[in-house]
Design an enzyme around this catalytic site. Structure first.
Site, PDB file in Angstrom:
ATOM      1  N   SER A   5      -9.645  -0.435   7.268  1.00 37.24           N
ATOM      2  CA  SER A   5      -9.137  -0.333   5.900  1.00 37.24           C
ATOM      3  C   SER A   5      -8.428  -1.550   5.336  1.00 37.24           C
ATOM      4  O   SER A   5      -8.126  -1.579   4.142  1.00 37.24           O
ATOM      5  CB  SER A   5      -8.199   0.870   5.784  1.00 37.24           C
ATOM      6  OG  SER A   5      -8.949   2.040   5.673  1.00 37.24           O
ATOM      7  N   SER A  47      -9.623   1.864   3.005  1.00 40.46           N
ATOM      8  CA  SER A  47      -8.787   2.612   2.098  1.00 40.46           C
ATOM      9  C   SER A  47      -7.784   1.748   1.336  1.00 40.46           C
ATOM     10  O   SER A  47      -7.231   2.202   0.328  1.00 40.46           O
ATOM     11  CB  SER A  47      -8.025   3.707   2.859  1.00 40.46           C
ATOM     12  OG  SER A  47      -7.183   3.121   3.825  1.00 40.46           O
ATOM     13  N   LYS A  72       0.850  -1.199   0.000  1.00 41.94           N
ATOM     14  CA  LYS A  72       0.000   0.000   0.000  1.00 41.94           C
ATOM     15  C   LYS A  72       0.884   1.247   0.000  1.00 41.94           C
ATOM     16  O   LYS A  72       1.906   1.285   0.691  1.00 41.94           O
ATOM     17  CB  LYS A  72      -0.913  -0.034   1.220  1.00 41.94           C
ATOM     18  CG  LYS A  72      -1.954   1.074   1.292  1.00 41.94           C
ATOM     19  CD  LYS A  72      -2.843   0.893   2.521  1.00 41.94           C
ATOM     20  CE  LYS A  72      -3.881   1.983   2.659  1.00 41.94           C
ATOM     21  NZ  LYS A  72      -4.748   1.781   3.847  1.00 41.94           N
TER      22      LYS A  72
END
Ligand code: GLN
Length: 464
Positions: free
Chosen positions: A166, A142, A67
């Site tokens: 997330s 997210s 990420k």
């Protein structure tokens, strides 16, 4: 093929690293234009050349997606923000360094809501990621890029981050596995801070065993993170077998409100039967503070975000916008650099922390947080595992949740455990209208071994 199988195939010579990289890039070539899971990608030729030097390490050169709010020396780390578009860290996050130490290679950096604030990736400054199950729908967020890459077969495994859901919510919406570890089990060193008392890095994978494997490699004490727990690394893959015979599973009535709708409720029933089929016992419990988790989380997370994001001043990390005075330069940089949702959080958090309101909002939220943590502790006196849906709905359409509160509500089942700091995992729990729906399992603090064992047993039944 999951990471586990790929590793075994490489080990016995059935698969070369080059073939694995080619097959991942074939998927990327076919799908990435539509899915947009990655913000940056490695050069596949370079990944292949590592074959010999990494052949002896546990992960044998296997590429893993990261990420883009987790620092990497060889890739930009943008946090999905214009502000950091050209930012390149000078060090690797501990989690990344540990994966590299185990022989993994960074495959690329995945898309996210700006600074991990959101539940759909629609708040990324670089455009949204699409759900591989239906490109008209969001992948969740997210960590939407990580979940979509794994679900689309573009990556074997990925790292995400979970502040309030997330890792788990996008895993649920994309039909893959996502684990939020106990707060402090995985080092936050090199993770760009959103809300420091909540942020945790966790694996997003195709299978529970892969999740156990990645966790074993990234967990354990790190002196560079002051909130890191004094826990020795251990091999969580040893915990998987053994089943759940005689274990008690608590289903909080607050996690199955009637508003879920008939299809979701019938999946919850199916999970309960699966648990009983495996020799576990399902009991109804109540976590009455669940309804306060959302306001508590948004006060604490926004307050911490407003403090953490103060460092982005247009001088450090990034190029600055012009201004006559220093103050003007900082204001212009922040006005241009941050997106709407991030500004909303900074304003909410600054207000909650301001003199005169501090105790009324932030102080009160801290006290409610303690009560929520205590409520989990008490529930775990009665049951081994708590379960329910990861998110109230399957993947929603782009633009469907323009109202921020509607977006925030997609995390109602992941926020309470995040506030309590306990570990939780989302595994595929069935489908609603052809879209994946996640089953969430929650365990007591440092109960990752138990959590993974329960998830592994249920994965076996639910994937049949
Ligand atoms: N969706 C929640 C938020 O917007 C949680 C985000 C996260 O876990 N990073 O804050």
């Amino acid at each position: 093929m999951d990471l586990w199988d790929a590793r075994a195939a490489i080990l016995c010579g059935d698969l070369s690293l080059g073939e694995l990289v080619d097959s991942l890039w074939e998927r990327i070539g076919a799908l990435e234009e539509k899915i947009q899971a990655f913000l940056s990608l490695a050069d596949p030729a370079a990944l292949k050349t590592a074959e010999e030097s990494l052949a002896e390490r546990p992960l044998r050169g296997i590429p893993i997606a990261i990420k883009d709010n987790i620092s990497t020396v060889d890739f930009p780390t943008t946090c999905g923000s214009r502000f950091l578009e050209r930012f390149r860290p000078v060090f690797d996050a501990t989690a990344v360094a540990r994966l590299r130490g185990a022989g993994a290679q960074v495959q690329g950096k995945t898309n996210l809501d700006e600074f991990a604030m959101g539940s759909s990736t629609e708040h990324s400054a670089f455009g949204p990621t699409r759900n591989p199950h239906d490109p008209e729908r969001v992948p969740g967020g997210s960590s939407g890029g990580s979940a979509a890459a794994v679900a689309a077969g573009e990556a074997l495994a990925a790292l995400g981050t979970d502040t309030g859901g997330s890792v788990r919510q996008p895993a649920a919406l994309c039909g893959v596995v996502g684990l939020r570890p106990t707060y402090g089990l995985v080092s936050r060193w090199g993770l760009v801070a959103f809300a420091s008392s909540l942020d945790q890095i966790g694996p997003i994978t195709r299978s529970v065993r892969d999740c156990a494997l990645i966790l074993s490699l990234i967990a354990g004490h790190d002196p560079r993170d002051s909130t890191s727990l004094p826990v020795e690394p251990r091999d969580y893959t040893q915990d998987l077998e053994g089943g759940i015979e005689g274990w008690k599973f608590g289903l909080p009535q607050e996690y199955r409100p009637r508003e879920l709708g008939p299809e979701a409720l019938s999946l919850v029933d199916r999970w309960a039967s699966a648990i009983e089929e495996l020799g576990g016992k399902v009991v109804e419990i109540s976590l009455p503070l669940t309804e306060y988790a959302l306001p508590t989380y948004y006060l604490i997370a926004s307050a911490e975000a407003s403090a953490n994001l103060a460092r982005f001043d247009g001088v450090r990390y990034t190029t600055s916008a012009p201004g006559e005075t220093v103050k003007e330069m900082i204001a212009t940089s922040r006005t241009l650099g941050f997106g709407r949702e991030v500004k909303r959080r900074i304003m909410l958090g600054t207000f909650a922390l301001s003199a005169g309101y501090y105790d009324r909002y932030y102080g009160k939220a801290q006290r409610v947080r303690t009560l929520i943590a205590r409520e989990f502790e008490e529930a775990f006196q009665e049951v081994d595992i708590i379960f329910g849906p990861t998110s109230p709905t399957p993947a929603f359409r782009f633009g469907e949740k323009e109202d921020p509160i509607a977006m925030y509500l997609s995390d109602i089942f992941t926020l309470p455990s995040a506030l309590a700091g306990v570990p939780a995992i989302s595994i595929p729990g069935g489908e609603i209208g052809g879209l994946p729906f996640g089953l969430q399992l929650i365990a007591p603090r440092l109960g990752e071994g138990k959590l993974l064992r329960a998830a592994y047993a249920l994965e076996g039944v639910l994937s049949r």
